[in-house]
Write an enzyme that holds these catalytic residues in place. Structure first.
Site, PDB file in Angstrom:
ATOM      1  N   ARG A  45      21.715  21.981  10.855  1.00  0.00           N
ATOM      2  CA  ARG A  45      22.436  20.810  11.352  1.00  0.00           C
ATOM      3  C   ARG A  45      22.296  19.625  10.399  1.00  0.00           C
ATOM      4  NH1 ARG A  45      19.933  17.252  14.203  1.00  0.00           N
ATOM      5  NH2 ARG A  45      18.557  18.761  15.218  1.00  0.00           N
ATOM      6  N   TYR A  97      47.783   7.116  14.179  1.00  0.00           N
ATOM      7  CA  TYR A  97      47.700   8.351  14.962  1.00  0.00           C
ATOM      8  C   TYR A  97      47.330   8.052  16.412  1.00  0.00           C
ATOM      9  CZ  TYR A  97      45.854  12.822  16.608  1.00  0.00           C
ATOM     10  OH  TYR A  97      45.588  13.944  17.344  1.00  0.00           O
ATOM     11  N   ASP A 169      42.121   5.395   6.983  1.00  0.00           N
ATOM     12  CA  ASP A 169      42.466   6.795   7.218  1.00  0.00           C
ATOM     13  C   ASP A 169      43.390   7.217   6.078  1.00  0.00           C
ATOM     14  OD1 ASP A 169      43.553   9.244   8.023  1.00  0.00           O
ATOM     15  OD2 ASP A 169      43.400   8.731  10.150  1.00  0.00           O
ATOM     16  N   LYS A 194      44.444  18.734   7.347  1.00  0.00           N
ATOM     17  CA  LYS A 194      45.776  18.509   6.798  1.00  0.00           C
ATOM     18  C   LYS A 194      45.824  18.853   5.301  1.00  0.00           C
ATOM     19  CE  LYS A 194      46.634  16.848  10.962  1.00  0.00           C
ATOM     20  NZ  LYS A 194      45.338  16.688  11.635  1.00  0.00           N
TER      21      LYS A 194
END
Length: 379
Positions: A45, A97, A169, A194
């Site tokens: 982790r 978004y 972003d 993306k």
């Protein structure tokens, strides 16, 4: 080292086998050589060798000091919002978004974080929205889906003069075309699902930062280590594989997009075309000053909502689907998909309506893309 070379070779160090492909380390835990001794990897982790390789490449592509590979783009944005405390204020682009708006309004509002949405392409309006409690400016440029362009340099200066951070972003362009950290931004986020992935086969997110030793950098590291939204080793390897072709993919997609955007302008059933690569786009020159490419996202409006809905069912090559940035062309109906939960006020302010379609151009033959759109528009 150029972006092309970095994308292909990354930071790969050959192991004893000489393997060209980075190994996938699936181990959850690691053996210590002795007491208070570590190989640098203790628990999966916190750090994984495959993910660490990916994060190093991502940081270098964005020209930042640190990056984290996370389980989704929303996980990345959520970690950035974790930097805010009750009573803090954040200014967001009014066109962005819909998932980001949902996170801010439905989740962080109940924790006492105050949000205002503004046209960040307008510097005066943005400056007027800043308060003494403002700790973060969060923008998309080009914005989703109306393709507005915000001045990263000016907004970074504005944020820093007011003791706030600027987060960008960068999903629509990828670091191949735009590097906000070099323009003064503090934080960059991506939905790596993306363009960074480009094959519609993994969900991933990225945070890259300018200063790893800053308070916000140390806080992000603490939150990510403690909450564990990390990307899996297998998905990290898949993303490393995909980045090898990032440059040639996005440049082919951009070339196709420029042709399609000009073609859409000639179509009788199309009323508006939004693409930053068009010289008449109001943000065209600003975009050229802060990016090296225009990307391949096009939004356009048709004459009626009925036509918009009807053509979605007539597509043969292009897929009617959510997401973007893959090698396959996708058409999205934002008002019913990506922005379905956007407040009515923001829809009206941005012009996002039921005639708007968002097109993610792929790497297919551009004549085939045009032919599919033509038959769907005119059938």
């Amino acid at each position: 080292m150029s972006d092309y070379t970095l994308e292909v070779h990354g930071c790969h160090q050959y192991d004893a086998t000489g393997a060209i492909s980075e190994p996938i380390y699936l181990s959850a835990t690691y053996r210590h050589p002795g007491y208070k001794q570590s190989t640098g990897f203790d628990y999966g982790r916190v750090a994984n060798p495959t993910r660490t390789e990916l994060e190093t490449v991502l940081a270098r592509l964005e020209q930042g000091e640190r990056a984290w590979a996370l389980s989704s783009g929303m996980a990345a944005i959520n970690m950035v919002f974790h930097l805010l405390n009750p009573g803090d204020h954040v200014v967001l682009s009014e066109d962005l978004y819909g998932g980001t708006v949902r996170l801010a309004n439905d989740i962080y509002k109940k924790y006492g974080v105050k949000c205002d949405y503004v046209d960040t392409a307008n510097l005066e309006k943005t400056a007027a929205a800043i308060k003494k409690e403002t700790k973060l400016l969060f923008i998309e440029t080009p914005s989703n889906p109306m393709m507005r362009v915000s001045d990263i340099r000016a907004l970074a200066k504005l944020a820093h003069e007011n003791g706030a951070l600027l987060a960008v972003d960068n999903t629509f362009l990828s670091p191949h075309f735009q590097k906000p950290l070099t323009l003064g931004a503090d934080i960059v986020v991506h939905s790596a699902t993306k363009y960074l992935c480009g094959h519609n086969d993994i969900i991933a997110g990225v945070i890259a930062i300018a200063d790893a030793q800053s308070d916000y950098g140390q806080t992000l590291d603490l939150y990510i280590k403690s909450e564990g939204p990390n990307l899996t080793p297998m998905d990290s390897w898949l993303l490393l594989r995909s980045i090898k072709t990032l440059g040639i993919r996005v440049e082919r997609q951009e070339k196709n997009a420029a042709i399609v955007a000009e073609w859409l302008k000639t179509q009788p059933n199309v009323t508006d075309v939004y693409y930053v690569g068009l010289p008449e786009h109001p943000g065209h020159e600003l975009h050229k000053s802060q990016a090296t490419g225009f990307g391949s996202m096009i939004s356009f409006k048709v004459k009626t909502p009925e036509l918009a809905v009807a053509l979605l069912g007539k597509l043969k090559l292009i897929a009617f689907a959510e997401s973007l940035g893959g090698v396959e062309s996708l058409l999205t109906y934002p008002i019913a998909q990506t922005h379905a939960e956007m407040p009515k006020e923001l829809l009206e302010r941005t012009g996002l309506d039921d005639r708007l379609l968002r097109l993610s151009i792929g790497i297919e033959d551009v004549e085939d893309i045009k032919a599919d759109l033509e038959q769907a528009l005119n059938a």
